[in-house]
Design a protein around this motif. Sequence first.
Motif, short mmCIF file in Angstrom:
data_model
loop_
_atom_site.label_atom_id
_atom_site.label_comp_id
_atom_site.label_asym_id
_atom_site.label_seq_id
_atom_site.Cartn_x
_atom_site.Cartn_y
_atom_site.Cartn_z
N ALA A 1 -6.24 71.73 36.09
CA ALA A 1 -6.18 70.40 35.88
C ALA A 1 -6.02 69.18 36.46
O ALA A 1 -6.14 68.62 37.18
CB ALA A 1 -4.93 70.57 35.27
N ALA A 2 -6.41 67.72 35.12
CA ALA A 2 -6.34 66.90 35.51
C ALA A 2 -5.46 66.32 36.02
O ALA A 2 -4.12 66.86 35.35
CB ALA A 2 -7.39 65.85 34.62
N GLY B 1 -1.37 65.13 35.77
CA GLY B 1 -0.54 64.95 34.43
C GLY B 1 -1.29 65.44 33.19
O GLY B 1 -0.16 65.50 32.41
N LYS B 2 -1.87 66.63 33.59
CA LYS B 2 -2.92 67.02 31.70
C LYS B 2 -2.40 68.80 32.02
O LYS B 2 -2.17 68.78 32.77
CB LYS B 2 -3.94 66.05 31.91
CG LYS B 2 -3.76 64.90 31.96
CD LYS B 2 -5.20 64.72 30.65
CE LYS B 2 -5.22 63.65 30.64
NZ LYS B 2 -6.99 62.26 30.41
N PRO B 3 -2.56 69.13 30.71
CA PRO B 3 -2.68 70.71 31.11
C PRO B 3 -3.51 70.95 31.66
O PRO B 3 -4.97 70.21 31.28
CB PRO B 3 -2.61 70.61 29.75
CG PRO B 3 -2.44 69.84 29.07
CD PRO B 3 -3.12 69.02 29.93
N ALA C 1 -7.18 72.44 32.20
CA ALA C 1 -8.13 72.62 31.08
C ALA C 1 -9.47 73.14 31.51
O ALA C 1 -9.96 72.04 32.75
CB ALA C 1 -8.13 71.39 29.76
N MET D 1 -12.50 68.41 32.81
CA MET D 1 -12.22 67.57 32.83
C MET D 1 -12.01 66.98 33.94
O MET D 1 -12.44 67.40 35.19
CB MET D 1 -11.07 67.87 32.39
CG MET D 1 -10.92 68.91 31.18
SD MET D 1 -11.13 68.15 29.51
CE MET D 1 -10.40 66.61 29.36
N THR E 1 -12.57 69.33 36.69
CA THR E 1 -11.75 70.36 36.98
C THR E 1 -12.72 72.30 36.50
O THR E 1 -13.81 71.96 36.09
CB THR E 1 -10.60 70.83 35.72
OG1 THR E 1 -11.79 70.79 34.61
CG2 THR E 1 -9.82 69.30 35.96
#
Length: 570
Positions: free
Chosen positions: A186-187, A189-191, A193, A196, A212
Motif C-alpha cells: 500500500a502507498a 496512508g492508503k489501502p 492496491a 500504486m 506497490t
Amino acid sequence: MAEEHFDAVVVGSGFGGAVSAYRLAEAGLRVCVLERGQAYPPGGFPRGVAGLRQNYWDPSRGGYGMFNVWSFTGLEAVVSSGLGGGSLIYANVLLPMDEHWFTTDLGGPGGGARGSSAARRHSDPWPITRADLEPHYRRVRDMLGARPYPMQVAEYAATPKAAALVEAARKLGREAIHPPLAVAFAAAGKPPALAMPIETEVPSLHGRQRFTCRLCGECDIGCNTGSKNSLDHTYLSYAAQLGADLRTLCEVRGMTPVRLRGGTGYRVRYVRHDPTLAGTPSDTGALPVRTLTADRLVLAAGTFGTTFLMLRQRDNFPGISRAALGSRFSGNGDLLGFVRNSSRRLDPSRGPVITTAVRYPDTRDGGDGPGFYLQDGGFPEFVGWLLEGRGMPGAAARVAKFLTRRVRAALTHDPRSDYGSEVMALFGAGGLSSGSMPVLGMGRDVPDGMFSLRRDNLHLDWTTRTSRRYFARVRAAMVDLARELDAEFDDNPLARLRRVVTVHPLGGCPMHADPTRGVVDGFGRVHGHPGLYIVDGSAMPGPIGANPALTIAAFADRAMDRAMDRPVGG
C-alpha cells in the motif's frame, strides 16, 4: 598521497552490513561501505533466459551479475552479490527466531565432530536470547515496513496458493500464518492496491519511482518495480542521506590491525572491479590493490565471504580460536520440494514468492523432533510460460540428463549453476503448471559443518548424514502437505545425489561467550580484537530455524548499540 581514513568501514551491504552502516552513520561517524557487487535500481534486474543465464558473479570468468553459486560436497548454496546483499533475492519474510530455539544441538563432545561420537549429543546455549533481540526485532521490522500479506483485501485474497496452504494445514491439525513481509502493498496512508506509486520519507538512493507490489512472483530474481523494501531502498538510503560513502564493485582482499591515534585500528585492502569486462575472463588477481584505514571494522560479507576472509587472514589476528574459526556451519535446514499436479489451482506465479508459513514445533517446545517451517514457494509468470512450452521427452531421460549435468558441474567446479533451467527441463512440459508449486522447508539441522582452506579456496566438510532425522521429518511433512492438496510430491532432484540447496548458509565465525569456542561474543565483537565486529550469518552458532534475515539484522542492530559504547581509538 595520504591514506583514506574512516571512523568505520563496513564490508558487505546485506542484513548485517546495511543495518550497521545506518546505525554508525546515525551516530555521526564517517562510514564507508565496501560492496563487491553492483547497484540494481528498479528496472535494472535482468529478465529473460539470456539475461538470467548471465546473471552470475565470478569476475575471473567475466561474470558481474547478482547470483553467486557456491558448490561444495553435498551442498549447493545460492547467495547474492549486489548493493543490498541478500535482500535483493530473498523472499521478504521477517520471522523472529523461536524463543526456545536459542540453543544449538550438537554431535560429539566438541560440537562438530562426526563419526563414532556423533550419537553423543549435547546442547550449547547461545550467548543471546529472544528477550535480548526483541527490541531490535521491532526496530528492524519498523524500518523495513514489515506487514503480513493482506488477505483481507479481495485482490490479495484471490491468491490460490495462500488459501490452499491455509486449508491444507488446517486439515493436518496445524496452524498456518501469513508472516510479516518487507513488501509495500500500500502507498502511505492508503489501502492496499496493486502498482500504486510509493512515496517515502527518505527517497531511495537510486532516484527512481517505486510502486506497490503487483503480485508477479519475481521477488527472488530482483524486484523491478521497487515494491520490495530491500536494504538499498531502506537502511542504505538512510545511511547515504547521513553521509555514508557507499562504494560498489569494491571487493575486500584482506585486513590487518594497525596502531592509529594511539589506539587500535584496521587497514583494509580491496580491489575495484570493472563491469565493462563482462563476458571476458580476466586475471582478477592482478587488479591494483587500494587501501584505507578505520577505527572500527565491521565484517558483513556473508557466511561464505566473511569466513573466507577470516580464514585467509587468521595469521593477522592472533588469539582467535583455531578450533572455532570455520566451525558450526549450518544450511538452516533448507530443503526444497515440489507439489505437482494438484486437483486444485495453486498458481504459484501470483503473489509474492512466500505468503504463508506452517510451523512444526521442536522437542523443546512441544514437538516430537527437530523444529522447522514449511512455506509456499513461487516463481515468475514468465517461467511458467517457458515450462509449458518445453515439451521434454520421458521422465527417465530428463532425470538422467539432470544428474549428468550436476555431476559434471561438481567435477569441474563450474560456478555457473543454471539450476533453475535444469529443474525446468527435469519436469518437462506442464510439469510446473498452475496446479503445482515449490515447497520450502527450513529449520533446526545439526550445525556440524567445518570450513577450511584448500589451495587457497574455501572448502566445506559437511554432510546430511548427521541431520538425517531432521530431513526425514521435513520431507514427511511435505508429503503430508501434498496429499492434503491432492497432489503428487517430488523431491529436490539433487536429492538423488544426496545434495541439498541452501539459500540460508550460517556459521563459520560463531558467537560464544568462551573465546576458545567462539570467534565473536554475543555482541559480534571478535574476541581479543577491539573494534572488529562480525555481524552477518557467519556469527550464528547454529540454525535460526525461521528465515534468518530478521535475526541477523536484529543481531547487527544490537551489536551497533554496544559498538557506540566504545570510544574511538580505544
